[in-house]
Scaffold this active site. Structure first.
Site, PDB file in Angstrom:
ATOM      1  N   SER A  61      -0.134   1.792  15.330  1.00  0.00           N
ATOM      2  CA  SER A  61      -0.231   0.490  14.466  1.00  0.00           C
ATOM      3  C   SER A  61       0.811  -0.038  15.944  1.00  0.00           C
ATOM      4  O   SER A  61       1.006  -1.033  16.059  1.00  0.00           O
ATOM      5  CB  SER A  61      -0.317   0.264  13.377  1.00  0.00           C
ATOM      6  OG  SER A  61      -1.334   0.451  12.928  1.00  0.00           O
ATOM      7  N   LYS A  64      -0.452  -2.553  18.094  1.00  0.00           N
ATOM      8  CA  LYS A  64      -1.177  -3.695  17.658  1.00  0.00           C
ATOM      9  C   LYS A  64       0.416  -4.488  18.976  1.00  0.00           C
ATOM     10  O   LYS A  64      -0.506  -6.043  19.200  1.00  0.00           O
ATOM     11  CB  LYS A  64      -1.026  -3.363  16.415  1.00  0.00           C
ATOM     12  CG  LYS A  64      -1.673  -3.045  15.362  1.00  0.00           C
ATOM     13  CD  LYS A  64      -2.001  -2.843  14.223  1.00  0.00           C
ATOM     14  CE  LYS A  64      -2.916  -2.076  13.938  1.00  0.00           C
ATOM     15  NZ  LYS A  64      -2.939  -2.205  12.629  1.00  0.00           N
ATOM     16  N   TYR A 188     -10.656  -1.314  18.632  1.00  0.00           N
ATOM     17  CA  TYR A 188      -8.977  -0.919  18.110  1.00  0.00           C
ATOM     18  C   TYR A 188      -9.060   1.261  17.416  1.00  0.00           C
ATOM     19  O   TYR A 188      -7.839   0.752  17.450  1.00  0.00           O
ATOM     20  CB  TYR A 188      -9.349  -1.620  16.440  1.00  0.00           C
ATOM     21  CG  TYR A 188      -8.622  -1.337  15.333  1.00  0.00           C
ATOM     22  CD1 TYR A 188      -7.412  -2.579  15.190  1.00  0.00           C
ATOM     23  CD2 TYR A 188      -9.260  -0.527  14.908  1.00  0.00           C
ATOM     24  CE1 TYR A 188      -6.572  -1.741  14.513  1.00  0.00           C
ATOM     25  CE2 TYR A 188      -7.664  -0.517  13.838  1.00  0.00           C
ATOM     26  CZ  TYR A 188      -6.786  -0.801  13.278  1.00  0.00           C
ATOM     27  OH  TYR A 188      -5.610  -0.524  12.503  1.00  0.00           O
ATOM     28  N   TYR A 240       4.376  -3.521   7.601  1.00  0.00           N
ATOM     29  CA  TYR A 240       3.676  -3.882   6.016  1.00  0.00           C
ATOM     30  C   TYR A 240       3.563  -4.436   5.421  1.00  0.00           C
ATOM     31  O   TYR A 240       4.381  -5.041   5.340  1.00  0.00           O
ATOM     32  CB  TYR A 240       2.618  -2.379   5.983  1.00  0.00           C
ATOM     33  CG  TYR A 240       1.946  -1.697   7.148  1.00  0.00           C
ATOM     34  CD1 TYR A 240       0.932  -2.368   8.295  1.00  0.00           C
ATOM     35  CD2 TYR A 240       2.161  -0.804   7.350  1.00  0.00           C
ATOM     36  CE1 TYR A 240       0.494  -2.255   9.103  1.00  0.00           C
ATOM     37  CE2 TYR A 240       1.727  -0.783   8.619  1.00  0.00           C
ATOM     38  CZ  TYR A 240       0.533  -1.154   9.267  1.00  0.00           C
ATOM     39  OH  TYR A 240      -0.367  -0.514  10.396  1.00  0.00           O
ATOM     40  N   VAL A 258       1.691   5.207  11.719  1.00  0.00           N
ATOM     41  CA  VAL A 258       1.490   5.550  10.635  1.00  0.00           C
ATOM     42  C   VAL A 258       1.382   7.416  11.076  1.00  0.00           C
ATOM     43  O   VAL A 258       1.692   8.261  10.804  1.00  0.00           O
ATOM     44  CB  VAL A 258      -0.027   5.562  10.332  1.00  0.00           C
ATOM     45  CG1 VAL A 258      -1.530   6.279  10.853  1.00  0.00           C
ATOM     46  CG2 VAL A 258       0.060   5.852   8.580  1.00  0.00           C
TER      47      VAL A 258
HETATM   48  N1  GLU Z   1      -5.542   3.518  12.969  1.00  0.00           N
HETATM   49  C1  GLU Z   1      -4.401   3.816  11.969  1.00  0.00           C
HETATM   50  C2  GLU Z   1      -5.992   2.876  10.890  1.00  0.00           C
HETATM   51  O1  GLU Z   1      -6.722   1.773  11.258  1.00  0.00           O
HETATM   52  C3  GLU Z   1      -3.318   2.548  12.284  1.00  0.00           C
HETATM   53  C4  GLU Z   1      -2.354   2.494  11.069  1.00  0.00           C
HETATM   54  C5  GLU Z   1      -1.333   2.474  11.064  1.00  0.00           C
HETATM   55  O2  GLU Z   1      -0.325   3.206  11.991  1.00  0.00           O
HETATM   56  O3  GLU Z   1      -0.380   1.834  10.357  1.00  0.00           O
HETATM   57  O4  GLU Z   1      -5.777   3.378   9.898  1.00  0.00           O
END
Ligand code: GLU
Length: 306
Positions: A61, A64, A188, A240, A258
């Site tokens: 993430s 992003k 994505y 988050y 993650v």
């Molecule tokens: N590719 C992971 C998902 O979409 C990213 C989640 C993350 O890094 O928090 O579940």
């Protein structure tokens, strides 16, 4: 600075509870949780690292931040018609909130928001073209052409991506998507699968610590106003439903992934990348957060310190 990062790495090696690695895909489940790396990149070009700062990890993430930057470059303020900029307080893959808010995700860092951003940057182009653009951008920021996508991770993301697919089709049902849903998802999943080490990641974040300017080339990546805004979003939404806790403990804008990485920005001072694959209960790097908390205590470089 070298002494500070060495001390932090030493302290992290002595922590017994290193958190738990993500298990939803084998490529993350197999990573040794006993690894730790930190890199501090200063705008003047100095780099300080400790731990396994050359080891590649899945940035997930954290990507992003870079796709948001690209989307703002392409759409400007019009992006905010498609995605909000409020903290979510909900888990990263929540679908409930999306229903309440008519398919407009709360912010660009939750999964739904990042998928909406991927749609926004595609503008009719194929995933391959957009992924090449994202990679070019990150390589330029980090001044490192070796950065790439881990195709095995991307494949696994795709295979286990039912929740993300649900979020995407749900948003599309509100008529919010301009590109085919499977192509948006492909974009994505692949940008989440970019592999970097902490040196590359810290270097890629320097423009956010340097008023929007890439210090290697003096090239303006974004205006200082936009750099401030991206940093604000990272502070409010970058972890988050653990964003408040991260802000409380660390006091810097940060974006977690993650895979166990965190990119943190001390505006005017440094871009800092940490990596340790063990996660806390919310899904943010346990030692990474602890290391950054120590770092801001030792340096006084929080956005709330003078
Ligand atoms: N590719 C992971 C998902 O979409 C990213 C989640 C993350 O890094 O928090 O579940």
């Amino acid at each position: 600075m070298q002494r500070i990062v060495d001390e932090i790495a030493e302290q992290m090696a002595n922590v017994s509870d290193k958190g738990s690695v993500a298990t939803y895909i084998p490529q993350l489940a197999q990573v040794d949780p006993n690894q730790f790396a930190i890199t501090v990149a200063l705008p003047n070009g100095e780099i300080y690292s400790a731990g396994c700062s050359q080891t590649l990890f899945s940035i997930q993430s954290i990507s992003k931040v870079f796709t948001l930057t690209l989307a703002l470059g392409k759409l400007g303020e019009a992006l905010w018609a498609r995605v909000g900029r409020e903290p979510s307080g909900d888990p990263f893959n929540s679908i409930v909130q999306l229903e309440h808010e008519n398919g407009r995700p709360r912010n660009p860092f939750i999964n739904a928001g990042a998928i909406a951003v991927a749609d926004a940057i595609m503008q009719g182009h194929k995933p391959k073209e957009i992924l090449a653009e994202i990679l070019r951008f990150i390589r330029f920021l980090a001044n490192d052409d070796a950065i790439n996508i881990d195709e095995k991770v991307a494949q696994s993301e795709q295979e286990t991506g039912n929740r993300n697919a649900s979020l995407a089709f749900f948003m599309a049902s509100f008529g919010h998507f301009e590109n085919p849903v499977d192509e948006v998802l492909g974009t994505y999943f692949h940008h989440c699968s970019i592999a970097m080490n902490t040196v590359q990641l810290a270097k890629a974040g320097r423009f956010l610590a340097n008023n929007g300017i890439n210090p290697d080339t003096n090239c303006v990546v974004v205006s200082s106003k936009r750099a401030k805004r991206i940093n604000s979003l990272m502070l409010m939404c970058g972890h988050y439903d653990g964003s408040g806790e991260f802000a409380y403990r660390v006091g810097l804008p940060g974006k977690s992934g993650v895979g166990g990485g965190i990119l943190a920005i001390a505006p005017g001072e440094a871009s800092i990348a940490v990596w340790s694959p063990g996660l806390d209960i919310i899904g943010n790097s346990k030692l990474g957060t602890q290391a950054l908390e120590l770092f801001t205590s030792k340096t006084g470089w929080s956005v709330f310190s003078v």
